[in-house]
Design a protein around this motif. Sequence first.
Motif, PDB file in Angstrom:
ATOM      1  N   LYS A  29       0.817  -1.214   0.000  1.00 14.92           N
ATOM      2  CA  LYS A  29       0.000   0.000   0.000  1.00 14.92           C
ATOM      3  C   LYS A  29       0.853   1.267   0.000  1.00 14.92           C
ATOM      4  O   LYS A  29       0.458   2.293  -0.587  1.00 14.92           O
ATOM      5  N   ILE A  30       2.007   1.215   0.636  1.00 11.42           N
ATOM      6  CA  ILE A  30       2.873   2.398   0.666  1.00 11.42           C
ATOM      7  C   ILE A  30       3.480   2.632  -0.715  1.00 11.42           C
ATOM      8  O   ILE A  30       3.694   3.776  -1.124  1.00 11.42           O
ATOM      9  N   LEU A  31       3.759   1.552  -1.451  1.00  6.65           N
ATOM     10  CA  LEU A  31       4.243   1.705  -2.824  1.00  6.65           C
ATOM     11  C   LEU A  31       3.190   2.408  -3.671  1.00  6.65           C
ATOM     12  O   LEU A  31       3.513   3.326  -4.441  1.00  6.65           O
ATOM     13  N   ASP A  32       1.936   1.996  -3.533  1.00  5.56           N
ATOM     14  CA  ASP A  32       0.860   2.631  -4.294  1.00  5.56           C
ATOM     15  C   ASP A  32       0.751   4.113  -3.938  1.00  5.56           C
ATOM     16  O   ASP A  32       0.595   4.966  -4.814  1.00  5.56           O
ATOM     17  N   LEU A  33       0.857   4.411  -2.639  1.00  5.96           N
ATOM     18  CA  LEU A  33       0.766   5.804  -2.204  1.00  5.96           C
ATOM     19  C   LEU A  33       1.934   6.621  -2.753  1.00  5.96           C
ATOM     20  O   LEU A  33       1.745   7.742  -3.235  1.00  5.96           O
ATOM     21  N   CYS A  34       3.137   6.053  -2.704  1.00  9.17           N
ATOM     22  CA  CYS A  34       4.322   6.774  -3.183  1.00  9.17           C
ATOM     23  C   CYS A  34       4.311   6.934  -4.698  1.00  9.17           C
ATOM     24  O   CYS A  34       4.787   7.950  -5.221  1.00  9.17           O
ATOM     25  N   ASN A  35       3.778   5.953  -5.412  1.00 11.43           N
ATOM     26  CA  ASN A  35       3.644   6.093  -6.863  1.00 11.43           C
ATOM     27  C   ASN A  35       2.698   7.232  -7.210  1.00 11.43           C
ATOM     28  O   ASN A  35       2.925   7.991  -8.162  1.00 11.43           O
ATOM     29  N   ALA A  36       1.612   7.359  -6.440  1.00  5.43           N
ATOM     30  CA  ALA A  36       0.675   8.463  -6.661  1.00  5.43           C
ATOM     31  C   ALA A  36       1.340   9.803  -6.352  1.00  5.43           C
ATOM     32  O   ALA A  36       1.145  10.785  -7.073  1.00  5.43           O
ATOM     33  N   LEU A  37       2.145   9.818  -5.294  1.00  8.42           N
ATOM     34  CA  LEU A  37       2.872  11.034  -4.930  1.00  8.42           C
ATOM     35  C   LEU A  37       3.878  11.412  -6.004  1.00  8.42           C
ATOM     36  O   LEU A  37       3.992  12.577  -6.404  1.00  8.42           O
ATOM     37  N   LYS A  38       4.607  10.415  -6.504  1.00  6.29           N
ATOM     38  CA  LYS A  38       5.585  10.665  -7.559  1.00  6.29           C
ATOM     39  C   LYS A  38       4.901  11.198  -8.819  1.00  6.29           C
ATOM     40  O   LYS A  38       5.397  12.123  -9.471  1.00  6.29           O
ATOM     41  N   SER A  39       3.771  10.615  -9.158  1.00  2.00           N
ATOM     42  CA  SER A  39       3.025  11.071 -10.330  1.00  2.00           C
ATOM     43  C   SER A  39       2.543  12.505 -10.150  1.00  2.00           C
ATOM     44  O   SER A  39       2.596  13.315 -11.081  1.00  2.00           O
ATOM     45  N   GLN A  40       2.111  12.821  -8.933  1.00  2.87           N
ATOM     46  CA  GLN A  40       1.662  14.180  -8.644  1.00  2.87           C
ATOM     47  C   GLN A  40       2.799  15.179  -8.810  1.00  2.87           C
ATOM     48  O   GLN A  40       2.626  16.232  -9.427  1.00  2.87           O
ATOM     49  N   LEU A  41       3.947  14.851  -8.278  1.00  4.59           N
ATOM     50  CA  LEU A  41       5.103  15.740  -8.416  1.00  4.59           C
ATOM     51  C   LEU A  41       5.525  15.886  -9.875  1.00  4.59           C
ATOM     52  O   LEU A  41       5.862  16.975 -10.335  1.00  4.59           O
TER      53      LEU A  41
END
Length: 397
Positions: A288-300
């Motif tokens: 779940k943290i990978l999914d959250l960080c991927n979303a964060l990376k995409s946002q940035l």
Amino acid sequence: MAKLAMPSSRALTRRSKHYRLVRHLERKAFLTQMREIRPSLTPELARHYRNKPVWRAPAFSLPTFRALVEHVARLAYANRDELLFFRGQNKDYQSKAGGTTLYPSIYREDALAVRELRHRFEMLDQAARLLVNKFKGAGIDGHRELRYKRYIQWSILQHYEVVATPLLDFTHSLRVACSFAQLQSTDAVCYVYVLGLPYLTNRISVNSEHDIVNIRLLSICPPAALRPYFQEGYLAGTTDVTTDFDSKTELDFRNRLIAKFEIPRARTFWGRGFNQIPERALYPKGDKILDLCNALKSQLRDELRLGEVGEFIRVWSALEEYLLQTARRLTERNVSLREAIYVLAKRQLLTAEEARQLESLRTFRNAVVHKTVTVQPSALREFLSLAHELVNSVPRK
């Protein structure tokens, strides 16, 4: 009433220089740096390295995992004052001066300007704030602690490769390091590094004598973060050092190298009874943290093109350096950038239009550094183009 005598601009400049010198000496007296170790080597490594530092010598080749384990066991016994950690890489990255370099990602670049480094830390701070908000919004265990502990924020951002950080990934498992090296490599060989770090005292261990912080990911990541548990991950960096250092080599983990080995990528390396950890195990699904960080990376990534930001900062830095140096030489005063633009325009070294454009660029630069997420990619491209035009015309006058 008698008027107070104001010091001349030259006197102020001399005092300013004296103050900066005193502050530099004070800082140097108290600032620690990563301590370089002198490893005890096996006879084979000693003959191979020929009295060179480990980072300067070529890697020592070993054909099998069994041979590597046995060699590392001997090194562990010979270097009992250090706790051994491992790092696997597809290539032995070298500096321009020659020799292995093991910098945390935020410090990587041979000629890294201070302004560029400061910008990278601004980007890290922005990513950390977004991470805290996402953890809180998702109700993830540990979100309250994450809010206050910078090393935990950086650890998650580094381990999940969101942005560059001042931390470097290691593992306590030799098998994990070898598997990483082989999975990343497309060459016939890859590399495994053995590093000696201070013994751990806590989940976030700070050793002030060696100026090293070591973070045990298994102890600071929530259970929803699966990857650190499968990889036996650790992160290390230098304590209290960001953009303020005397030499960048203080931050290079080559200072902690005990050995570096070259291993074959072929399956035969593992031999009977051992095998490579498959990629699906090192990067487990359902994290779940990978999914959250991927979303964060995409946002940035969507909000800002980091490569263009770096290019803008570099071009603007060249302009800023010229403007400040020229104006300070002419006025013999330590003028600000805004004053520099005014002075050069008044002396007709800049046209009124150039002065207006430079002032617009100065304002935009502040937005890029301090309010990154508000900057639109289209505006960035427009101002980058303008900066290139000015850097090619203004200094020639």
